[in-house]
Design an enzyme around this catalytic site. Structure first.
Site, PDB file in Angstrom:
ATOM      1  N   SER A 105     109.428  -3.792  10.478  1.00 18.16           N
ATOM      2  CA  SER A 105     109.913  -3.384   9.156  1.00 18.16           C
ATOM      3  C   SER A 105     109.853  -4.551   8.177  1.00 18.16           C
ATOM      4  O   SER A 105     109.517  -4.375   7.004  1.00 18.16           O
ATOM      5  CB  SER A 105     111.358  -2.893   9.257  1.00 18.16           C
ATOM      6  OG  SER A 105     111.456  -1.952  10.295  1.00 18.16           O
ATOM      7  N   ASP A 128     117.099  -6.412  19.347  1.00 19.94           N
ATOM      8  CA  ASP A 128     116.324  -7.443  20.061  1.00 19.94           C
ATOM      9  C   ASP A 128     116.672  -8.885  19.676  1.00 19.94           C
ATOM     10  O   ASP A 128     116.379  -9.816  20.425  1.00 19.94           O
ATOM     11  CB  ASP A 128     114.815  -7.236  19.830  1.00 19.94           C
ATOM     12  CG  ASP A 128     114.329  -5.883  20.333  1.00 19.94           C
ATOM     13  OD1 ASP A 128     115.003  -5.297  21.191  1.00 19.94           O
ATOM     14  OD2 ASP A 128     113.275  -5.419  19.854  1.00 19.94           O
ATOM     15  N   GLN A 252     121.341   1.341  24.876  1.00 20.06           N
ATOM     16  CA  GLN A 252     121.621   0.105  24.138  1.00 20.06           C
ATOM     17  C   GLN A 252     121.402   0.238  22.636  1.00 20.06           C
ATOM     18  O   GLN A 252     121.877  -0.563  21.850  1.00 20.06           O
ATOM     19  CB  GLN A 252     120.717  -1.025  24.640  1.00 20.06           C
ATOM     20  CG  GLN A 252     121.149  -1.594  25.947  1.00 20.06           C
ATOM     21  CD  GLN A 252     120.087  -2.520  26.487  1.00 20.06           C
ATOM     22  OE1 GLN A 252     120.212  -3.727  26.409  1.00 20.06           O
ATOM     23  NE2 GLN A 252     119.024  -1.951  26.998  1.00 20.06           N
TER      24      GLN A 252
HETATM   25  O1  F6P Z   1     112.993  -2.994  18.976  1.00 18.37           O
HETATM   26  C1  F6P Z   1     114.027  -2.268  19.540  1.00 18.37           C
HETATM   27  C2  F6P Z   1     113.560  -1.606  20.800  1.00 18.37           C
HETATM   28  O2  F6P Z   1     114.613  -0.824  21.309  1.00 18.37           O
HETATM   29  C3  F6P Z   1     113.020  -2.523  21.884  1.00 18.37           C
HETATM   30  O3  F6P Z   1     114.033  -3.175  22.587  1.00 18.37           O
HETATM   31  C4  F6P Z   1     112.181  -1.569  22.671  1.00 18.37           C
HETATM   32  O4  F6P Z   1     111.160  -2.230  23.389  1.00 18.37           O
HETATM   33  C5  F6P Z   1     111.581  -0.702  21.606  1.00 18.37           C
HETATM   34  O5  F6P Z   1     112.480  -0.737  20.516  1.00 18.37           O
HETATM   35  C6  F6P Z   1     111.355   0.731  22.003  1.00 18.37           C
HETATM   36  O6  F6P Z   1     110.643   1.345  20.959  1.00 18.37           O
HETATM   37  P1  F6P Z   1     110.521   2.919  20.741  1.00 18.37           P
HETATM   38  O7  F6P Z   1     111.766   3.365  20.039  1.00 18.37           O
HETATM   39  O8  F6P Z   1     109.328   3.064  19.855  1.00 18.37           O
HETATM   40  O9  F6P Z   1     110.370   3.544  22.073  1.00 18.37           O
END
Ligand code: F6P
Length: 320
Positions: A105, A128, A252
């Site tokens: 973003s 993260d 999480q």
């Molecule tokens: O960036 C946040 C996060 O939850 C990461 O920890 C994880 O790898 C990713 O997003 C998962 O992405 P998506 O929501 O596209 O599955």
């Protein structure tokens, strides 16, 4: 500066709603109007927004997710997409935009700032905590606490059964979540993508612990280290112990934000509006050495945040 926009984009994080509320209420207190773009960058591509007022952002401070919803928008990654978003801002006379999200973003925010006359300010919001220039992001503390609650429970069953557990946590390709979670649950082993793991070393640690009378153990593994199912089989084979895998996963990303995440959301929201009022665009709000400040978006996007590897050593010392 009379009208500003706010958009939440990318992976959601606890504290996004608190951020929307803070931006809206501080902006209104300064006489600004606030447009909330819906579904991340898609809202800027389709000109979909709602007016945010101090009243209609009530009752959301404590909620996970984002009332504006979010998306990962492939179209916004194209030049045409960014151009379209810039046109939407111009069409609605938006003078400033607050972008609430993680690395993708913020990169988007930087690209948009090159094509739009509106001033763009980012608020780092991701579980993260992998954003350069800020010691912490909104949502990180909440995600850490969600994992801790789960792992404390896993510790009970691990102890009862003399089992080793691998707990896989999120974090994309980085180990900030895994390291902080590992340290705060007293994990016997922490695996992060930044350090190549050695099966021999993991087995050695488990054997040493066994000899000391410690029959169970927690291995906190970042999702970015690779296939944890395979790791489980390898450890069982080499160490001759029973291993189970638990994936903390998307839990999480949700849940009520912690006090820490709410506080950061409030302080960052206020700072973002202040930057816009002072005509300072192309910046990201940041926390540095306990102080709320801001940093050039370009600097954020062209640098990589470093993991404090000395904490790995400390975690090892504490988990003896
Ligand atoms: O960036 C946040 C996060 O939850 C990461 O920890 C994880 O790898 C990713 O997003 C998962 O992405 P998506 O929501 O596209 O599955």
């Amino acid at each position: 500066m009379t009208r500003i926009g706010v958009v939440t984009s990318g992976g959601d994080a606890p504290g996004m709603n608190a951020t929307i509320r803070a931006v809206t209420r501080v902006a209104h207190s300064e006489g600004l109007e606030v447009l909330g773009f819906e579904r991340g960058w898609d809202g800027l591509l389709t000109n979909t927004f709602r007016m945010l007022t101090p009243r209609n952002v009530g009752g959301i401070l404590h909620l996970g997710g984002t009332i504006l919803r979010t998306s990962r928008s492939p179209e916004f990654r194209t030049v045409e997409g960014v151009q379209k978003a810039a046109e939407t801002l111009a069409l609605n006379n938006v003078d400033g935009l607050v972008v609430v999200g993680g690395d993708g973003s913020l990169r988007g925010a930087l690209e948009l700032s090159k094509m739009s006359d509106a001033l763009i300010v980012g608020i780092p919001t991701t579980i993260d905590n992998d954003i350069f220039g800020t010691d912490e992001t909104v949502g990180f503390d909440s995600a850490v606490n969600t994992a801790i609650v789960e792992i404390d429970k896993i510790r009970d069953t691990a102890n009862s059964h003399d089992r080793v557990f691998i707990v896989e946590v999120m974090g994309k390709k980085r180990g900030f979540l895994a390291l902080t979670i590992g340290l705060t649950v007293g994990a016997e082993v922490i695996l992060v993508p930044e350090v190549e793991y050695s099966l021999k070393k993991i087995v050695g640690t488990l054997e040493e612990n066994d000899a000391k009378g410690k029959k169970s153990g927690i291995i906190v593994a970042a999702e970015g280290i690779g296939d944890t199912h395979k790791l489980l089989r390898e450890i069982e084979e080499k160490a001759g112990v029973e291993v189970r895998l638990s994936v903390t996963g998307y839990a999480q990303r949700g849940g009520n934000p912690t006090a820490r995440s709410r506080l950061l959301a409030n302080l960052f929201g206020k700072k973002a509006v202040e930057l816009l009022l002072n005509e300072q665009g192309n910046r990201m709000v940041a926390l540095q050495e306990g102080k709320v400040t801001s940093i050039d978006l370009k600097e954020v996007c062209s640098n990589e945040k470093q993991l404090d590897l000395s904490l790995m050593k400390l975690a090892q010392t504490l988990a003896t």
